[in-house]
Design a protein around this motif. Structure first.
Motif, PDB file in Angstrom:
ATOM      1  N   CYS A  23       9.435   2.438  -4.674  1.00  0.00           N
ATOM      2  CA  CYS A  23      10.104   1.170  -4.382  1.00  0.00           C
ATOM      3  C   CYS A  23       9.212   0.147  -3.698  1.00  0.00           C
ATOM      4  O   CYS A  23       9.601  -1.012  -3.568  1.00  0.00           O
ATOM      5  CB  CYS A  23      11.339   1.420  -3.516  1.00  0.00           C
ATOM      6  SG  CYS A  23      12.504   2.549  -4.287  1.00  0.00           S
ATOM      7  N   GLY A  24       8.060   0.564  -3.239  1.00  0.00           N
ATOM      8  CA  GLY A  24       7.201  -0.343  -2.481  1.00  0.00           C
ATOM      9  C   GLY A  24       6.241  -1.119  -3.356  1.00  0.00           C
ATOM     10  O   GLY A  24       6.127  -0.895  -4.557  1.00  0.00           O
ATOM     11  N   LYS A  25       5.544  -2.038  -2.728  1.00  0.00           N
ATOM     12  CA  LYS A  25       4.505  -2.822  -3.392  1.00  0.00           C
ATOM     13  C   LYS A  25       3.163  -2.191  -3.043  1.00  0.00           C
ATOM     14  O   LYS A  25       3.020  -1.544  -2.008  1.00  0.00           O
ATOM     15  CB  LYS A  25       4.549  -4.263  -2.915  1.00  0.00           C
ATOM     16  CG  LYS A  25       5.847  -4.958  -3.256  1.00  0.00           C
ATOM     17  CD  LYS A  25       5.847  -6.370  -2.714  1.00  0.00           C
ATOM     18  CE  LYS A  25       7.191  -7.019  -2.997  1.00  0.00           C
ATOM     19  NZ  LYS A  25       7.283  -8.349  -2.400  1.00  0.00           N
ATOM     20  N   SER A  26       2.177  -2.420  -3.900  1.00  0.00           N
ATOM     21  CA  SER A  26       0.872  -1.825  -3.635  1.00  0.00           C
ATOM     22  C   SER A  26      -0.239  -2.844  -3.813  1.00  0.00           C
ATOM     23  O   SER A  26      -0.084  -3.849  -4.510  1.00  0.00           O
ATOM     24  CB  SER A  26       0.632  -0.633  -4.560  1.00  0.00           C
ATOM     25  OG  SER A  26       0.515  -1.060  -5.894  1.00  0.00           O
ATOM     26  N   PHE A  27      -1.332  -2.553  -3.168  1.00  0.00           N
ATOM     27  CA  PHE A  27      -2.531  -3.365  -3.262  1.00  0.00           C
ATOM     28  C   PHE A  27      -3.699  -2.446  -2.948  1.00  0.00           C
ATOM     29  O   PHE A  27      -3.543  -1.476  -2.204  1.00  0.00           O
ATOM     30  CB  PHE A  27      -2.471  -4.528  -2.261  1.00  0.00           C
ATOM     31  CG  PHE A  27      -3.562  -5.537  -2.455  1.00  0.00           C
ATOM     32  CD1 PHE A  27      -3.546  -6.404  -3.531  1.00  0.00           C
ATOM     33  CD2 PHE A  27      -4.612  -5.619  -1.556  1.00  0.00           C
ATOM     34  CE1 PHE A  27      -4.560  -7.346  -3.707  1.00  0.00           C
ATOM     35  CE2 PHE A  27      -5.624  -6.553  -1.729  1.00  0.00           C
ATOM     36  CZ  PHE A  27      -5.591  -7.416  -2.811  1.00  0.00           C
ATOM     37  N   ALA A  28      -4.867  -2.730  -3.528  1.00  0.00           N
ATOM     38  CA  ALA A  28      -5.996  -1.826  -3.327  1.00  0.00           C
ATOM     39  C   ALA A  28      -7.305  -2.588  -3.250  1.00  0.00           C
ATOM     40  O   ALA A  28      -7.425  -3.713  -3.743  1.00  0.00           O
ATOM     41  CB  ALA A  28      -6.060  -0.825  -4.473  1.00  0.00           C
ATOM     42  N   ASN A  29      -8.259  -1.963  -2.584  1.00  0.00           N
ATOM     43  CA  ASN A  29      -9.648  -2.382  -2.678  1.00  0.00           C
ATOM     44  C   ASN A  29     -10.447  -1.132  -3.044  1.00  0.00           C
ATOM     45  O   ASN A  29      -9.862  -0.124  -3.423  1.00  0.00           O
ATOM     46  CB  ASN A  29     -10.137  -3.069  -1.391  1.00  0.00           C
ATOM     47  CG  ASN A  29     -10.026  -2.207  -0.158  1.00  0.00           C
ATOM     48  OD1 ASN A  29      -9.884  -0.991  -0.240  1.00  0.00           O
ATOM     49  ND2 ASN A  29     -10.103  -2.822   1.004  1.00  0.00           N
ATOM     50  N   ARG A  30     -11.749  -1.172  -2.957  1.00  0.00           N
ATOM     51  CA  ARG A  30     -12.550  -0.024  -3.410  1.00  0.00           C
ATOM     52  C   ARG A  30     -12.316   1.245  -2.591  1.00  0.00           C
ATOM     53  O   ARG A  30     -12.391   2.345  -3.120  1.00  0.00           O
ATOM     54  CB  ARG A  30     -14.035  -0.368  -3.361  1.00  0.00           C
ATOM     55  CG  ARG A  30     -14.466  -1.329  -4.417  1.00  0.00           C
ATOM     56  CD  ARG A  30     -15.978  -1.525  -4.360  1.00  0.00           C
ATOM     57  NE  ARG A  30     -16.406  -2.502  -5.319  1.00  0.00           N
ATOM     58  CZ  ARG A  30     -16.782  -2.211  -6.561  1.00  0.00           C
ATOM     59  NH1 ARG A  30     -16.741  -0.972  -6.962  1.00  0.00           N
ATOM     60  NH2 ARG A  30     -17.176  -3.158  -7.375  1.00  0.00           N
ATOM     61  N   GLN A  31     -12.032   1.086  -1.305  1.00  0.00           N
ATOM     62  CA  GLN A  31     -11.949   2.249  -0.427  1.00  0.00           C
ATOM     63  C   GLN A  31     -10.529   2.759  -0.182  1.00  0.00           C
ATOM     64  O   GLN A  31     -10.335   3.940   0.038  1.00  0.00           O
ATOM     65  CB  GLN A  31     -12.564   1.928   0.943  1.00  0.00           C
ATOM     66  CG  GLN A  31     -14.006   1.520   0.900  1.00  0.00           C
ATOM     67  CD  GLN A  31     -14.198   0.032   0.650  1.00  0.00           C
ATOM     68  OE1 GLN A  31     -13.266  -0.756   0.727  1.00  0.00           O
ATOM     69  NE2 GLN A  31     -15.422  -0.356   0.332  1.00  0.00           N
ATOM     70  N   LEU A  32      -9.548   1.857  -0.176  1.00  0.00           N
ATOM     71  CA  LEU A  32      -8.192   2.222   0.229  1.00  0.00           C
ATOM     72  C   LEU A  32      -7.151   1.632  -0.717  1.00  0.00           C
ATOM     73  O   LEU A  32      -7.375   0.592  -1.327  1.00  0.00           O
ATOM     74  CB  LEU A  32      -7.900   1.706   1.644  1.00  0.00           C
ATOM     75  CG  LEU A  32      -8.826   2.165   2.766  1.00  0.00           C
ATOM     76  CD1 LEU A  32      -8.533   1.370   4.034  1.00  0.00           C
ATOM     77  CD2 LEU A  32      -8.669   3.638   3.018  1.00  0.00           C
ATOM     78  N   VAL A  33      -6.009   2.316  -0.808  1.00  0.00           N
ATOM     79  CA  VAL A  33      -4.839   1.800  -1.509  1.00  0.00           C
ATOM     80  C   VAL A  33      -3.721   1.731  -0.477  1.00  0.00           C
ATOM     81  O   VAL A  33      -3.549   2.653   0.327  1.00  0.00           O
ATOM     82  CB  VAL A  33      -4.408   2.728  -2.661  1.00  0.00           C
ATOM     83  CG1 VAL A  33      -3.186   2.171  -3.375  1.00  0.00           C
ATOM     84  CG2 VAL A  33      -5.549   2.952  -3.629  1.00  0.00           C
ATOM     85  N   ILE A  34      -2.977   0.637  -0.486  1.00  0.00           N
ATOM     86  CA  ILE A  34      -1.881   0.484   0.464  1.00  0.00           C
ATOM     87  C   ILE A  34      -0.575   0.326  -0.312  1.00  0.00           C
ATOM     88  O   ILE A  34      -0.509  -0.394  -1.299  1.00  0.00           O
ATOM     89  CB  ILE A  34      -2.119  -0.726   1.402  1.00  0.00           C
ATOM     90  CG1 ILE A  34      -1.036  -0.813   2.460  1.00  0.00           C
ATOM     91  CG2 ILE A  34      -2.194  -2.014   0.632  1.00  0.00           C
ATOM     92  CD1 ILE A  34      -1.327  -1.852   3.529  1.00  0.00           C
ATOM     93  N   TYR A  35       0.433   1.086   0.095  1.00  0.00           N
ATOM     94  CA  TYR A  35       1.803   0.925  -0.390  1.00  0.00           C
ATOM     95  C   TYR A  35       2.633   0.528   0.818  1.00  0.00           C
ATOM     96  O   TYR A  35       2.479   1.111   1.893  1.00  0.00           O
ATOM     97  CB  TYR A  35       2.360   2.236  -0.944  1.00  0.00           C
ATOM     98  CG  TYR A  35       1.813   2.631  -2.286  1.00  0.00           C
ATOM     99  CD1 TYR A  35       2.474   2.280  -3.458  1.00  0.00           C
ATOM    100  CD2 TYR A  35       0.644   3.370  -2.392  1.00  0.00           C
ATOM    101  CE1 TYR A  35       1.983   2.653  -4.693  1.00  0.00           C
ATOM    102  CE2 TYR A  35       0.144   3.743  -3.624  1.00  0.00           C
ATOM    103  CZ  TYR A  35       0.819   3.385  -4.766  1.00  0.00           C
ATOM    104  OH  TYR A  35       0.331   3.752  -5.998  1.00  0.00           O
ATOM    105  N   TYR A  36       3.513  -0.447   0.645  1.00  0.00           N
ATOM    106  CA  TYR A  36       4.353  -0.840   1.763  1.00  0.00           C
ATOM    107  C   TYR A  36       5.736  -1.202   1.266  1.00  0.00           C
ATOM    108  O   TYR A  36       5.902  -1.713   0.162  1.00  0.00           O
ATOM    109  CB  TYR A  36       3.731  -2.004   2.548  1.00  0.00           C
ATOM    110  CG  TYR A  36       3.554  -3.263   1.757  1.00  0.00           C
ATOM    111  CD1 TYR A  36       4.504  -4.289   1.828  1.00  0.00           C
ATOM    112  CD2 TYR A  36       2.455  -3.438   0.928  1.00  0.00           C
ATOM    113  CE1 TYR A  36       4.346  -5.445   1.093  1.00  0.00           C
ATOM    114  CE2 TYR A  36       2.293  -4.588   0.197  1.00  0.00           C
ATOM    115  CZ  TYR A  36       3.243  -5.587   0.280  1.00  0.00           C
ATOM    116  OH  TYR A  36       3.090  -6.736  -0.454  1.00  0.00           O
ATOM    117  N   VAL A  37       6.719  -0.885   2.086  1.00  0.00           N
ATOM    118  CA  VAL A  37       8.105  -1.180   1.770  1.00  0.00           C
ATOM    119  C   VAL A  37       8.784  -1.651   3.049  1.00  0.00           C
ATOM    120  O   VAL A  37       8.535  -1.118   4.131  1.00  0.00           O
ATOM    121  CB  VAL A  37       8.809   0.056   1.146  1.00  0.00           C
ATOM    122  CG1 VAL A  37       8.857   1.226   2.090  1.00  0.00           C
ATOM    123  CG2 VAL A  37      10.187  -0.298   0.662  1.00  0.00           C
TER     124      VAL A  37
END
Length: 114
Positions: free
Chosen positions: A19-33
């Motif tokens: 259900c969350g949104k995601s965004f990434a760069n080369r080192q990390l991926v973030i999911y947040y809700v």
């Protein structure tokens, strides 16, 4: 990091992934809700076995927890945030990790100052 700031249950991780949104760069991926009625943010950390041995994985998690602790006052409140480490994270020092995490939070407008 205090217990009320952690995500531990598998269902909570899965909810953030679905259900969350995601965004990434080369080192990390973030999911947040967004979690209505929550008085603070919570974080969950995921570092897979492909990244390295237990020592490496624990070091990455320790760096991420410390970075969140230093950024605690600037993060927007009612969010559950899940961070997944990618392979390049195993070669990073603490300040690089913090910079990468700050970049993700800034891009997704999860910092209060925006």
């Amino acid at each position: 990091m205090k217990k009320e700031f952690r995500i531990k249950k598998n269902e909570e991780f899965q909810y953030a992934f679905k259900c969350g949104k995601s965004f990434a760069n080369r080192q990390l991926v973030i999911y947040y809700v967004e979690k209505k009625g929550q008085e603070h943010f919570r974080i969950g950390l995921s570092v897979g076995k492909k990244i390295g041995n237990a020592v490496t994985r624990n070091r990455i998690k320790r760096y991420l927890r410390q970075a969140f602790q230093e950024l605690e006052d600037t993060i927007a409140y009612p969010y559950d945030i899940v961070i997944i480490a990618r392979n390049p994270a195993k070669n990073m020092e603490f300040y690089e990790m913090k910079k990468s995490l700050t970049h993700l939070l800034y891009k997704e407008r999860l910092l209060k100052n925006q």
